[in-house]
Scaffold this active site. Structure first.
Site, mmCIF file in Angstrom:
data_model
loop_
_atom_site.group_PDB
_atom_site.id
_atom_site.type_symbol
_atom_site.label_atom_id
_atom_site.label_comp_id
_atom_site.label_asym_id
_atom_site.label_seq_id
_atom_site.Cartn_x
_atom_site.Cartn_y
_atom_site.Cartn_z
ATOM 1 N N GLN A 90 -30.227 24.789 -50.225
ATOM 2 C CA GLN A 90 -30.975 23.798 -49.446
ATOM 3 C C GLN A 90 -32.168 24.445 -48.738
ATOM 4 O OE1 GLN A 90 -29.923 20.309 -48.891
ATOM 5 N NE2 GLN A 90 -32.075 20.310 -48.325
ATOM 6 N N ARG B 251 -34.896 20.524 -54.740
ATOM 7 C CA ARG B 251 -33.607 21.149 -55.040
ATOM 8 C C ARG B 251 -33.548 21.491 -56.534
ATOM 9 N NH1 ARG B 251 -29.335 19.995 -51.781
ATOM 10 N NH2 ARG B 251 -28.399 21.709 -52.945
ATOM 11 N N ASP C 55 -29.868 17.018 -39.368
ATOM 12 C CA ASP C 55 -28.806 16.857 -40.367
ATOM 13 C C ASP C 55 -27.783 15.895 -39.766
ATOM 14 O OD1 ASP C 55 -26.959 17.211 -42.439
ATOM 15 O OD2 ASP C 55 -26.459 19.288 -41.931
ATOM 16 N N ARG D 84 -19.020 24.605 -54.379
ATOM 17 C CA ARG D 84 -19.135 23.912 -53.091
ATOM 18 C C ARG D 84 -17.736 23.818 -52.505
ATOM 19 N NH1 ARG D 84 -22.343 18.564 -51.067
ATOM 20 N NH2 ARG D 84 -24.005 20.105 -51.250
ATOM 21 N N CYS E 225 -31.910 17.280 -44.754
ATOM 22 C CA CYS E 225 -31.350 17.674 -46.062
ATOM 23 C C CYS E 225 -30.786 16.484 -46.825
ATOM 24 C CB CYS E 225 -30.288 18.736 -45.864
ATOM 25 S SG CYS E 225 -28.985 18.261 -44.704
ATOM 26 N N HIS F 148 -25.718 26.851 -46.408
ATOM 27 C CA HIS F 148 -26.194 26.020 -47.521
ATOM 28 C C HIS F 148 -27.514 26.624 -48.027
ATOM 29 C CE1 HIS F 148 -26.561 22.744 -50.153
ATOM 30 N NE2 HIS F 148 -26.778 21.751 -49.323
HETATM 31 N N1 NVA Z 1 -24.012 19.571 -42.789
HETATM 32 C C1 NVA Z 1 -23.793 18.649 -43.893
HETATM 33 C C2 NVA Z 1 -24.740 18.930 -45.009
HETATM 34 C C3 NVA Z 1 -24.632 17.987 -46.176
HETATM 35 C C4 NVA Z 1 -25.567 18.327 -47.281
HETATM 36 C C5 NVA Z 1 -22.347 18.766 -44.359
HETATM 37 O O1 NVA Z 1 -21.850 19.897 -44.478
HETATM 38 O O2 NVA Z 1 -21.720 17.729 -44.599
HETATM 39 N N1 CP Z 2 -28.333 17.937 -49.251
HETATM 40 C C1 CP Z 2 -27.243 17.997 -50.047
HETATM 41 O O1 CP Z 2 -26.692 19.069 -50.345
HETATM 42 O O2 CP Z 2 -26.824 16.784 -50.501
HETATM 43 P P1 CP Z 2 -25.485 16.471 -51.317
HETATM 44 O O3 CP Z 2 -24.325 16.646 -50.358
HETATM 45 O O4 CP Z 2 -25.656 15.067 -51.785
HETATM 46 O O5 CP Z 2 -25.360 17.449 -52.447
#
Ligand code: NVA
Ligand code: CP
Length: 314
Positions: A131, A297, A229, A101, A269, A128
């Protein structure tokens, strides 16, 4: 070497098998635990916060008989400037796969280029994919009615509201097209799908194959799924005030959801900021399936890991 860096890394037929395997992992979770990662360690390099992704991968790897090794980016030398190329080559000598990540999609691609083990994208600024696969399974569970999970997605309309240029919106553009769905993204001017996702769509022959509008009422007409989101993704905190002001008209309200199909699903998400991108009323309504999404997930990622671990090695 097969990786999972973007939605299209699995062909349609591979995706079909992954969906079926995820459903099986879910069904048999308490009775059968195929140890497809027995004796393996999978490193999880995280440069951003996470609840769902981190925990579902750690639990999933454990349930598949493997060992998850969580490495916060700043605890390893990568955070002090060791190159991605060296990190990939060193970790490949120890572990059987990397789950990453981070910010730049180029970083996961670079790890895949230099490493000799499968790499999984656990969220970048661009995409992502874990997801979207889990979300699509969550929809298919409701629509397949005993038929093929993947085929049940075909022709369905998913509408993404809010930050239409964010990673999850991008992943819907790519994943939705890959699964034969109609995708609509809707948000304020200045937050439309960017050049990088347009290039990915074009590469797959899907240039412009989506609806984009700044009008939320127009967007949700005929929607099977209304999806949103956060308005401020990780890494965008400095833009918070501008983003909250620009996106306020795109809040998912009960009134807006009523303009979608009568049986439309609400999805997010997570993490959700109730009262911002969605009202508490919608988030807590019977149409909201956000915790089923979160659960899936785990099952979907087990299927993705199993597919990558079981690929033939040269
Ligand atoms: N768009 C959000 C998704 C979190 C799972 C982010 O990147 O923070
Ligand atoms: N939806 C998602 O990826 O959540 P987290 O940021 O908690 O992993």
């Amino acid at each position: 070497m097969m990786h999972f860096l973007q939605e299209t890394d699995f062909t349609t037929e591979q995706a079909r098998a992954v969906f079926n395997s995820a459903a099986k992992f879910k069904r048999l979770r308490s009775s059968e635990r195929p140890a497809v990662l027995a004796g393996q360690t999978w490193a999880m390099i995280f440069a951003k916060s996470s609840t769902r992704t981190r925990v579902s991968f750690e639990v999933g790897i454990h349930e598949l008989g493997g060992n998850p090794l969580f490495l916060s980016k700043n605890d390893i030398q990568l955070g002090r400037g060791e190159t991605i190329a060296d990190t990939a080559r060193v970790l490949s000598r120890y572990v059987h796969g990397l789950i990453v990540r981070t910010f730049d999609q180029a970083e996961v691609e670079e790890l895949a280029k230099w490493g000799t083990v499968p790499v999984v994208n656990a969220l970048t600024d661009l995409l992502h994919p874990c997801q979207i696969y889990a979300d699509a399974l969550t929809m298919a569970e409701r629509w397949a009615k005993g038929g093929d999970l993947l085929d049940s997605l075909r022709g369905r309309k998913v509408v993404f509201l809010g930050d239409a240029g964010c990673n999850v919106a991008n992943s819907w553009l790519l994943g939705g097209n890959h699964f034969g769905m109609q995708v609509c993204v809707c948000g304020p001017k200045g937050y439309a799908p960017g050049a990088a996702v347009q290039a990915l769509l074009a590469k797959n022959g899907w240039a412009g194959r989506y609806q984009y509008t700044t009008d939320p009422r127009e967007a949700v007409a005929g929607a099977d799924v209304v999806y949103t989101d956060v308005w401020v993704s990780m890494g965008k905190e400095a833009e918070s005030a501008d983003r909250l002001a620009a996106m306020a008209p795109y809040q998912v309200t009960a009134q807006l959801l009523r303009l979608a199909k009568p049986d439309a699903l609400f999805m997010h998400c997570l993490p959700a900021y109730s009262g911002k991108e969605v009202t508490a009323e919608v988030l807590e309504s019977p149409q909201s399936i956000v915790f089923d999404q979160a659960e899936n997930r785990l099952h979907m990622q087990k299927a993705i890991l199993a597919a990558l671990a079981q690929q033939p090695r040269s």
